[in-house]
Design a protein around this motif. Structure first.
Motif, PDB file in Angstrom:
ATOM      1  N   UNK B 399       0.826  -1.214   0.000  1.00 21.77           N
ATOM      2  CA  UNK B 399       0.000   0.000   0.000  1.00 21.77           C
ATOM      3  C   UNK B 399       0.853   1.254   0.000  1.00 21.77           C
ATOM      4  N   UNK B 400       0.166   2.408  -0.021  1.00 22.85           N
ATOM      5  CA  UNK B 400       0.895   3.667  -0.151  1.00 22.85           C
ATOM      6  C   UNK B 400       1.290   4.282   1.187  1.00 22.85           C
ATOM      7  N   UNK B 401       0.461   4.083   2.215  1.00 28.39           N
ATOM      8  CA  UNK B 401       0.841   4.618   3.512  1.00 28.39           C
ATOM      9  C   UNK B 401       0.842   3.510   4.554  1.00 28.39           C
ATOM     10  N   UNK B 402       1.505   3.809   5.633  1.00 31.62           N
ATOM     11  CA  UNK B 402       1.634   2.829   6.703  1.00 31.62           C
ATOM     12  C   UNK B 402       0.255   2.440   7.252  1.00 31.62           C
ATOM     13  N   UNK B 403      -0.610   3.442   7.370  1.00 29.93           N
ATOM     14  CA  UNK B 403      -1.930   3.177   7.927  1.00 29.93           C
ATOM     15  C   UNK B 403      -2.731   2.242   7.008  1.00 29.93           C
ATOM     16  N   UNK B 404      -2.698   2.570   5.710  1.00 28.67           N
ATOM     17  CA  UNK B 404      -3.403   1.711   4.746  1.00 28.67           C
ATOM     18  C   UNK B 404      -2.855   0.303   4.757  1.00 28.67           C
ATOM     19  N   UNK B 405      -1.552   0.251   4.950  1.00 32.79           N
ATOM     20  CA  UNK B 405      -0.887  -1.048   4.969  1.00 32.79           C
ATOM     21  C   UNK B 405      -1.497  -1.936   6.053  1.00 32.79           C
ATOM     22  N   UNK B 406      -1.784  -1.323   7.187  1.00 35.39           N
ATOM     23  CA  UNK B 406      -2.364  -2.105   8.276  1.00 35.39           C
ATOM     24  C   UNK B 406      -3.847  -2.380   8.028  1.00 35.39           C
ATOM     25  N   UNK B 407      -4.538  -1.378   7.438  1.00 35.99           N
ATOM     26  CA  UNK B 407      -5.965  -1.566   7.156  1.00 35.99           C
ATOM     27  C   UNK B 407      -6.182  -2.718   6.173  1.00 35.99           C
ATOM     28  N   UNK B 408      -5.188  -2.885   5.308  1.00 31.91           N
ATOM     29  CA  UNK B 408      -5.299  -3.891   4.259  1.00 31.91           C
ATOM     30  C   UNK B 408      -5.541  -5.285   4.840  1.00 31.91           C
ATOM     31  N   UNK B 409      -5.016  -5.498   6.026  1.00 36.33           N
ATOM     32  CA  UNK B 409      -5.169  -6.806   6.661  1.00 36.33           C
ATOM     33  C   UNK B 409      -6.636  -7.192   6.797  1.00 36.33           C
ATOM     34  N   UNK B 442      -6.128  -0.177  14.381  1.00 34.84           N
ATOM     35  CA  UNK B 442      -4.889   0.162  13.688  1.00 34.84           C
ATOM     36  C   UNK B 442      -4.111   1.201  14.468  1.00 34.84           C
ATOM     37  N   UNK B 443      -4.837   2.218  14.966  1.00 34.95           N
ATOM     38  CA  UNK B 443      -4.166   3.288  15.719  1.00 34.95           C
ATOM     39  C   UNK B 443      -3.476   2.707  16.944  1.00 34.95           C
ATOM     40  N   UNK B 444      -4.169   1.749  17.555  1.00 40.97           N
ATOM     41  CA  UNK B 444      -3.615   1.130  18.758  1.00 40.97           C
ATOM     42  C   UNK B 444      -2.297   0.421  18.439  1.00 40.97           C
ATOM     43  N   UNK B 445      -2.343  -0.329  17.347  1.00 42.05           N
ATOM     44  CA  UNK B 445      -1.143  -1.060  16.940  1.00 42.05           C
ATOM     45  C   UNK B 445       0.002  -0.092  16.655  1.00 42.05           C
ATOM     46  N   UNK B 446      -0.346   1.014  15.932  1.00 39.17           N
ATOM     47  CA  UNK B 446       0.682   2.007  15.605  1.00 39.17           C
ATOM     48  C   UNK B 446       1.304   2.565  16.873  1.00 39.17           C
ATOM     49  N   UNK B 452       3.508   6.045  15.181  1.00 39.13           N
ATOM     50  CA  UNK B 452       2.462   7.042  14.941  1.00 39.13           C
ATOM     51  C   UNK B 452       2.916   8.152  14.006  1.00 39.13           C
ATOM     52  N   UNK B 453       4.184   8.571  14.199  1.00 37.98           N
ATOM     53  CA  UNK B 453       4.685   9.678  13.375  1.00 37.98           C
ATOM     54  C   UNK B 453       4.736   9.295  11.899  1.00 37.98           C
ATOM     55  N   UNK B 454       4.972   8.014  11.645  1.00 31.77           N
ATOM     56  CA  UNK B 454       5.134   7.579  10.256  1.00 31.77           C
ATOM     57  C   UNK B 454       3.825   7.129   9.630  1.00 31.77           C
ATOM     58  N   UNK B 455       2.701   7.329  10.336  1.00 31.36           N
ATOM     59  CA  UNK B 455       1.474   6.672   9.878  1.00 31.36           C
ATOM     60  C   UNK B 455       1.085   7.082   8.462  1.00 31.36           C
ATOM     61  N   UNK B 456       1.496   8.280   8.018  1.00 28.90           N
ATOM     62  CA  UNK B 456       1.125   8.701   6.669  1.00 28.90           C
ATOM     63  C   UNK B 456       2.264   8.573   5.661  1.00 28.90           C
ATOM     64  N   UNK B 457       3.413   8.038   6.088  1.00 27.86           N
ATOM     65  CA  UNK B 457       4.511   7.952   5.112  1.00 27.86           C
ATOM     66  C   UNK B 457       4.467   6.614   4.384  1.00 27.86           C
ATOM     67  N   UNK B 458       5.197   6.568   3.296  1.00 24.07           N
ATOM     68  CA  UNK B 458       5.200   5.358   2.475  1.00 24.07           C
ATOM     69  C   UNK B 458       5.983   4.253   3.168  1.00 24.07           C
ATOM     70  N   UNK B 459       5.414   3.061   3.216  1.00 25.00           N
ATOM     71  CA  UNK B 459       6.120   1.984   3.926  1.00 25.00           C
ATOM     72  C   UNK B 459       7.503   1.678   3.351  1.00 25.00           C
ATOM     73  N   UNK B 463      12.830   2.965   7.788  1.00 23.96           N
ATOM     74  CA  UNK B 463      14.146   2.366   8.012  1.00 23.96           C
ATOM     75  C   UNK B 463      13.955   0.880   8.291  1.00 23.96           C
ATOM     76  N   UNK B 464      15.068   0.157   8.311  1.00 23.32           N
ATOM     77  CA  UNK B 464      14.995  -1.294   8.479  1.00 23.32           C
ATOM     78  C   UNK B 464      14.188  -1.704   9.701  1.00 23.32           C
ATOM     79  N   UNK B 465      14.503  -1.071  10.834  1.00 28.72           N
ATOM     80  CA  UNK B 465      13.825  -1.442  12.065  1.00 28.72           C
ATOM     81  C   UNK B 465      12.346  -1.116  12.029  1.00 28.72           C
ATOM     82  N   UNK B 466      12.020   0.051  11.467  1.00 26.96           N
ATOM     83  CA  UNK B 466      10.615   0.468  11.392  1.00 26.96           C
ATOM     84  C   UNK B 466       9.825  -0.446  10.470  1.00 26.96           C
ATOM     85  N   UNK B 467      10.453  -0.797   9.347  1.00 24.21           N
ATOM     86  CA  UNK B 467       9.767  -1.679   8.395  1.00 24.21           C
ATOM     87  C   UNK B 467       9.436  -3.002   9.069  1.00 24.21           C
ATOM     88  N   UNK B 468      10.377  -3.456   9.855  1.00 21.77           N
ATOM     89  CA  UNK B 468      10.148  -4.717  10.527  1.00 21.77           C
ATOM     90  C   UNK B 468       8.994  -4.622  11.527  1.00 21.77           C
TER      91      UNK B 468
END
Lengths: 292, 591
Positions: B399-409, B442-446, B452-459, B463-468
């Motif tokens: 997905x395009x943003x971190x939040x959408x990425x989680x919603x996709x589940x 989703x917000x809770x998980x973030x 939370x700060x990255x919730x609108x950035x592209x996955x 960084x490596x740790x954040x992606x994980x």
């Protein structure tokens, strides 16, 4: 594949020989020449691949079927009818034409296959790179990128399967949706990859001046002899070709050129077709003896 | 050779400078290790030393190389003199064949063929590449590829090598070989090396000097042996512990601890501070036995006998298992079986570590567990859904943003209930408010993941740790019971590993089972409950983690190797430091 002598020749020699074989096969419809070409290609193919070679030609039966049975139904030239379908004659000339056309197609295919063993990526790169250096580099990058892209896509698919999204439980539109998603991941990865690669290229000095190309081939004395020999053969044969000594007419009636000039041309042709395969075979036999 | 003066740099659209007022000098021919936790500006600093790589942003100060300002350096000199190898192994390779890759730099410089031939041959011999000189690059291992990257730079005869975490993506053996090659280049040709590295255990013994970065500032430049005293001084100055201290090799941590504990012991302390910090296991052993002689004269080390009970057997009856595999065999080629008759039963609610060499089939085993491959023979029965987190978590993101990425589940969760995945998307597009429950989830998980700060950035930008973390969040939302992690500590620094461990432990608390495949022995020793060693397609040893590492002599943690005589009960750094403190306290009481 066995290690062959001819593969180690300079790309230019190989290219010259390859183009000669292909042109020689594709330009003529003379039955003797076609048979010689076919035998030449198969001889070489057998040396390279052994029994595996024959497996490649199973589908050729279809070429014969189409050319000799299907096309004559629509091609009514010729003067010797052998059967008739719906009031239209099927002629002997047409069937024979189909037969030799199939031979031409098959031997061209066989030569292409043989050539694909001769000219590997490195030689292809050299041939293009010596004409146009950046295109050579581009080819090389493509050769690297494509397998990587395929590997990446497989990984992405695996990951999706690992999340329990295997293709089995999805309907067709859902599969297409998933395919789209996977491709978008692949594309964004590819773009990112390309950016990193450009940085790497730049920091190794790409674009600071005129490029030279590196290759590992040496143009040896043997290459010189081969090239001169092949060019000479080609010129003699080509002269006969231009003078139309090797023409075979199929329509309306069969008419084959068969004078001393044609025979001479055929000998030249045979030398061209078999020279490499015979030398290769000699080396091959000689080596076998050496081992035993 | 390199002179950096008052260098400050800020990325555009970022308030805080990434580098702040950095000045240092590197003499010619020295080997400098640049350390600091991730995000401290190591890469940014290294990139400023190479003209082509300088990122866009506000920059003040100057960088001079051999007296010449780097900005005014000619392109040709810049790419010839300064070599750069980054952490992304694949991305740096341009062509498809080994010989061509070696020649690429020289082609660009327009060097004629005869000279190229000599240089390429020379390099291939020096790096031991000649065996795979004819190969295509996609047939090489990761370690070989990185060596090739180094060789392709060295063939241009650089005076300076900049290496930005070159071993982050490599396995321990590949990393070791790479670093040794770098050291050899440094010693044989006097090439100046600046290496930024997370694997300090391997890098520090090679270094002449260490540069320490902390939040964009340079703490100082010291020799590695003097690190303990230096860190103590600086920590006093700043008033708290640096996260980098926890990532230091055990030898340095030991000395540091000893010095910290030793505030009122005047005599032995003076003796100790004259001793240089041990960087290798051998020196560490000697140092530790000296320390024990000096401080533990009264309380001799108690040698507890290691109980070699097999707890597994006793527990097997009581515990339920999350996953049971019986006699599984698998191979990619017909006659080449990677896993042979493997038996394993993984207890529910534990963290289970699988160790093993390169190509032992560890990742394949995880893929079998999570159903990506089917075993050719045998059965795998798992209690609940089992999901797989790949080495590169970015492969999971669509997905395009971190939040959408989680919603996709939720689309796919809906699928499990029998609906089509499109059923969800249509109402989601109309009105986001329709899904308050899911959004809040989703917000809770973030929040839990600190994303939370990255919730609108592209996955893909994480960084490596954040992606994980994000990938982990996805797996949590999927309500998976079994999570298989493939090399989760790759490329993470000490702090990142700690955060990961916290996350894993939190998951364990809510009853998830976690299987880790890793080369990172100390991580496994610290955080897993059971460990297995995969060798020749089978588990040759399976035990509780403590027993597992105690019984092994060679395949064990650095700490265990170092302290096997003096502190036989210690497996991890933390254990050892605690034990030292304890013994010190006893000593004081006796006195």
């Amino acid at each position: 594949m066995k290690k062959l002598k001819w593969n180690q020749r300079h790309p230019i020699t190989i290219f010259l020989h390859a183009s000669m074989m292909l042109l020689g096969t594709m330009l003529t419809m003379h039955p003797v020449m076609l048979f010689l070409s076919l035998i030449g290609a198969f001889m070489y193919g057998m040396v390279i691949e052994g029994k595996k070679w024959w497996q490649q030609f199973r589908w050729c039966i279809w070429i014969f079927a189409i050319e000799m049975l299907f096309f004559p139904c629509f091609r009514h030239n010729g003067v010797t009818p052998i059967a008739s379908i719906g009031g239209q004659a099927i002629t002997l000339e047409s069937v024979l034409y189909g037969f030799f056309m199939s031979i031409l197609l098959i031997s061209s295919y066989a030569w292409f296959r043989v050539i694909s063993f001769w000219i590997d990526e490195e030689r292809l790169l050299y041939l293009f790179g010596s004409i146009w250096s950046s295109f050579g580099l581009l080819l090389s990058m493509i050769f690297r990128f494509l397998p990587m892209l395929r590997q990446r896509y497989r990984e992405i698919q695996e990951v999706q399967r690992g999340l329990g999204r295997g293709n089995k439980n999805l309907s067709l539109p859902e599969q297409i949706y998933l395919f789209g998603k996977n491709s978008s991941t692949l594309i964004s990865w590819a773009l990112e990859h390309t950016i990193e690669t450009t940085i790497s290229m730049e920091s190794r000095g790409y674009g600071i001046g005129k490029r030279t190309t590196f290759h590992r081939f040496v143009f040896r004395l043997q290459d010189v002899f081969w090239c001169i020999g092949m060019i000479a053969l080609e010129m003699i044969w080509g002269l006969g070709f231009i003078k139309r000594y090797y023409v075979m007419y199929y329509f309306p009636a069969l008419e084959m050129q068969w004078n001393s000039k044609t025979q001479f041309g055929i000998i030249i042709y045979a030398i061209g077709m078999f020279s490499v395969a015979v030398t290769e075979l000699c080396v091959f036999m000689f080596r076998k003896k050496e081992v035993s | 050779m390199i002179k950096v003066e008052k260098l400050s740099f800020g990325y555009p659209e970022e308030a805080k400078n990434a580098l702040q007022d950095i000045s240092f000098q590197v003499p010619e021919g020295s080997f400098v290790v640049l350390c600091g936790q991730s995000g401290s500006g190591k890469s940014t600093l290294l990139r400023h030393l190479k003209k082509e790589q300088i990122p866009a942003g506000k920059k003040t100060g100057s960088v001079r190389i051999a007296g010449e300002s780097i900005v005014h350096m000619s392109d040709r000199n810049s790419c010839q003199w300064i070599g750069y190898v980054g952490q992304w192994v694949e991305e740096q390779i341009v062509t498809d064949q080994v010989w061509h890759e070696l020649a690429f730099g020289l082609e660009n410089l327009g060097i004629d063929r005869e000279e190229m031939q000599i240089r390429v041959a020379e390099m291939a011999e020096y790096f031991g590449i000649s065996n795979w000189f004819d190969k295509k690059i996609d047939r090489l291992s990761g370690g070989q590829k990185q060596i090739l990257n180094l060789a392709a730079i060295t063939v241009m005869q650089p005076k300076i090598l900049l290496l930005d975490e070159p071993t982050a993506q490599l396995d321990p053996i590949g990393a070791e070989r790479f670093l040794q090659t770098v050291k050899k280049l440094n010693e044989d040709f006097g090439i100046t090396v600046i290496l930024s590295e997370q694997r300090l255990e391997q890098a520090l013994p090679l270094a002449d000097q260490v540069l320490i970065l902390h939040k964009g500032r340079l703490l100082g430049q010291v020799s590695p042996q003097k690190l303990p005293t230096f860190l103590i001084e600086k920590e006093k100055e700043y008033g708290r512990e640096f996260p980098i201290s926890a990532g230091m090799p055990i030898g340095i941590r030991l000395v540091k601890k000893a010095l910290e504990l030793d505030t009122d012991y005047s005599l032995p302390s003076a003796k100790l501070s004259s001793v240089l910090a041990p960087l290798t296991i051998k020196d560490g052993k000697e140092w530790l036995s000296n320390w024990c002689q000096a401080f533990c004269q009264h309380s001799f080390p108690k040698t507890k006998k290691i109980l070699q009970e097999n707890h597994m057997k006793a527990e097997k009856k009581n515990k339920s298992f999350a996953l049971v595999a019986k006699e599984i065999s698998f191979g990619y080629q017909r006659h080449d079986t990677l896993l042979k008759d493997l038996w394993v039963s993984i207890p529910k609610g534990c963290i289970y570590g699988i160790l093993g060499g390169n190509g032992a089939g560890k990742s394949t085993l995880l893929k079998l567990f999570s159903g990506i491959y089917k075993p050719q023979h045998g059965k795998i029965r798992s209690n609940g859904t089992c999901v797989y987190l790949p080495q590169n978590p970015k492969l999971m993101f669509t997905e395009l943003t971190v939040e959408e990425e989680l919603m996709e589940v939720f689309l796919y969760n809906r699928k499990k209930q029998g609906n089509s995945i499109f059923h969800q998307t249509s109402c989601q597009n109309k009105d986001n408010q329709q899904l308050p429950e899911q959004l809040s989830q989703v917000k809770k998980i973030l929040k839990i993941l600190h994303l939370e700060e990255q919730s609108q950035s592209n996955p893909m930008d994480l960084s490596g740790g954040q992606a994980q973390k994000l990938a982990f969040g996805k797996l949590l939302l999927m309500e998976a019971d079994l999570i298989c992690l493939d090399e989760p500590t790759k490329g993470l620094d000490a702090l990142g590993k700690k955060e990961l461990a916290k996350l894993l432990q939190a998951c364990q608390e809510i009853g998830k089972t976690i299987i880790i495949v890793s080369h990172d022995i100390s991580f496994c020793a610290n955080y897993t409950q059971y460990c297995s060693l995969l060798f020749q397609g089978r588990f040759v040893a399976t035990a509780k983690t403590k027993d597992f590492f105690k019984e092994n002599r060679f395949y064990t943690t650095q700490t265990r190797k170092l302290a096997s005589l003096s502190f036989p009960d210690c497996l991890t750094d933390e254990d050892l430091l605690k034990e030292m403190e304890e013994r010190m306290r006893q000593e004081k009481k006796i006195l």
